[in-house]
Design a protein around this motif. Structure first.
Motif, PDB file in Angstrom:
ATOM      1  N   ALA A 188      -3.304  -4.585  -3.548  1.00 42.66           N
ATOM      2  CA  ALA A 188      -3.154  -3.337  -2.809  1.00 42.66           C
ATOM      3  C   ALA A 188      -3.124  -2.160  -3.776  1.00 42.66           C
TER       4      ALA A 188
ATOM      5  N   ASN B  62     -14.188  -0.613  -0.722  1.00 39.40           N
ATOM      6  CA  ASN B  62     -14.079  -1.255   0.592  1.00 39.40           C
ATOM      7  C   ASN B  62     -14.106  -0.241   1.720  1.00 39.40           C
TER       8      ASN B  62
ATOM      9  N   PHE C  75      -9.314   4.696  -3.195  1.00 45.06           N
ATOM     10  CA  PHE C  75      -8.407   3.573  -3.365  1.00 45.06           C
ATOM     11  C   PHE C  75      -8.046   3.433  -4.842  1.00 45.06           C
TER      12      PHE C  75
ATOM     13  N   TYR D 258       0.854  -1.180   0.000  1.00 46.94           N
ATOM     14  CA  TYR D 258       0.000   0.000   0.000  1.00 46.94           C
ATOM     15  C   TYR D 258       0.895   1.236   0.000  1.00 46.94           C
TER      16      TYR D 258
ATOM     17  N   SER E 135      -4.799  -7.741   7.117  1.00 48.89           N
ATOM     18  CA  SER E 135      -6.210  -7.805   6.790  1.00 48.89           C
ATOM     19  C   SER E 135      -7.042  -7.310   7.966  1.00 48.89           C
TER      20      SER E 135
ATOM     21  N   ASN F 103     -11.560  -1.361   5.072  1.00 47.36           N
ATOM     22  CA  ASN F 103     -11.128  -2.735   5.310  1.00 47.36           C
ATOM     23  C   ASN F 103     -10.151  -3.178   4.240  1.00 47.36           C
ATOM     24  N   THR F 104      -9.186  -3.997   4.630  1.00 47.25           N
ATOM     25  CA  THR F 104      -8.272  -4.606   3.679  1.00 47.25           C
ATOM     26  C   THR F 104      -8.407  -6.116   3.763  1.00 47.25           C
ATOM     27  N   SER F 105      -7.980  -6.772   2.682  1.00 50.71           N
ATOM     28  CA  SER F 105      -8.049  -8.217   2.613  1.00 50.71           C
ATOM     29  C   SER F 105      -6.770  -8.759   1.999  1.00 50.71           C
TER      30      SER F 105
ATOM     31  N   GLN G  66      -6.402   1.233  -7.150  1.00 47.60           N
ATOM     32  CA  GLN G  66      -5.951  -0.155  -7.136  1.00 47.60           C
ATOM     33  C   GLN G  66      -5.102  -0.473  -8.357  1.00 47.60           C
TER      34      GLN G  66
ATOM     35  N   LEU H  15      -3.582   4.691  -1.257  1.00 49.46           N
ATOM     36  CA  LEU H  15      -4.635   5.252  -0.421  1.00 49.46           C
ATOM     37  C   LEU H  15      -4.636   6.758  -0.661  1.00 49.46           C
TER      38      LEU H  15
ATOM     39  N   HIS I 290      -9.023  -0.492   9.203  1.00 53.50           N
ATOM     40  CA  HIS I 290      -8.004   0.526   9.417  1.00 53.50           C
ATOM     41  C   HIS I 290      -8.651   1.907   9.370  1.00 53.50           C
TER      42      HIS I 290
END
Length: 275
Positions: A89, A271, A127, A34, A67, A82-84, A129, A92, A70
């Motif tokens: 990634a 997310n 985000f 990230y 995960s 939320n992250t998974s 991505q 941000l 945050h």
């Protein structure tokens, strides 16, 4: 801002591929990382969970995030997300700035360029991505004029470069290009609901209202793992739309259905949940 929706890259010139025995171009990013970036012209402070990052202009930091839930705080505003481990990634986007990704064609001869499509996309989502493709050149990295390849039969190659807002404006030579572009703040990124259109097709109404209810659960779920389960439920419910024969979806329903599907996807991709 001129022609914001459709933009033809003016600064990518004809580049050549120098054939040699080794590949000089490698990905400079890792999909598990990230990033917090400062695309502005002044120092900023971003707080992520319990750690503060002071970033000089045109610099970034990279890290891995476990995960789960945050919290990011910038300029007096905060957002939770939320992250998974299963998701790619990315950046941000605390400042709500625009980021541009260019596909750049390297070719041996200019006539080969017709086989390669240079394209550009942009986003100012929270985000940014990376997705399934590498950013061959990351923020503040200058693309090479010449790349090498071990494949002597290769006549061209597409590589990608992600630009921060300021470096993109500098590259195209137009500092006013984004003057009329809509701006975002952390508070504006928070989505708590989705508007459900009134469809002519009753099956669509049932499915859309079911999706909207599941989205509400997805957004309000504080547990990261359970949030993934909720997201899968939304995706499963959305698949029911494809089971409706196309001839049963009227022309009047097509545009609102597209908008509804796009907004659903955007919420799932971000997310982000309200604090």
């Amino acid at each position: 801002m001129k022609h914001f929706t459709f933009f033809i890259s003016l600064f990518i010139v004809a580049l050549s591929v120098a054939l040699s025995s080794c590949d000089a171009l490698n990905s400079n990013t890792i999909r598990e990382l990230y990033y917090l970036d400062n695309p502005t012209d002044h120092t900023i402070v971003i707080k992520l969970d319990e750690k503060e990052y002071s970033l000089e202009p045109q610099t970034y930091v990279s890290f891995k995030l476990p995960s789960g839930l945050h919290k990011l705080t910038y300029d007096g505003q905060s957002i939770s997300f939320n992250t998974s481990d299963k998701a790619h990634a990315g950046i941000l986007n605390a400042t709500g700035s625009y980021y541009f990704t260019e596909l750049i064609a390297y070719v041996v001869q200019e006539k080969d360029r017709d086989n390669y499509r240079e394209s550009q996309n942009y986003s100012n989502d929270f985000f940014i991505q990376q997705g399934n493709s590498d950013w061959s050149y990351f923020l503040y990295e200058t693309p090479e004029n010449v790349i090498t390849t071990r494949n002597r039969k290769e006549v061209g190659r597409l590589v990608s470069k992600i630009f921060s807002e300021q470096e993109f404006l500098t590259a195209i030579g137009d500092p006013n290009y984004l003057d009329d572009a809509p701006r975002m703040s952390l508070d504006q990124y928070k989505r708590t609901s989705i508007t459900v259109p009134e469809f002519e097709n009753e099956d669509l109404n049932v499915i859309a209202n079911n999706i909207a209810a599941l989205l509400e659960e997805f957004i309000s779920e504080p547990d990261g793992d359970k949030m993934i389960e909720k997201r899968n439920q939304v995706m499963q419910a959305s698949s029911a739309i494809s089971e409706i024969p196309s001839y049963k979806i009227s022309a009047a329903d097509r545009e609102p259905l597209h908008t509804f599907s796009t907004e659903t996807s955007a919420i799932l991709m971000k997310n982000v949940r309200i604090q």
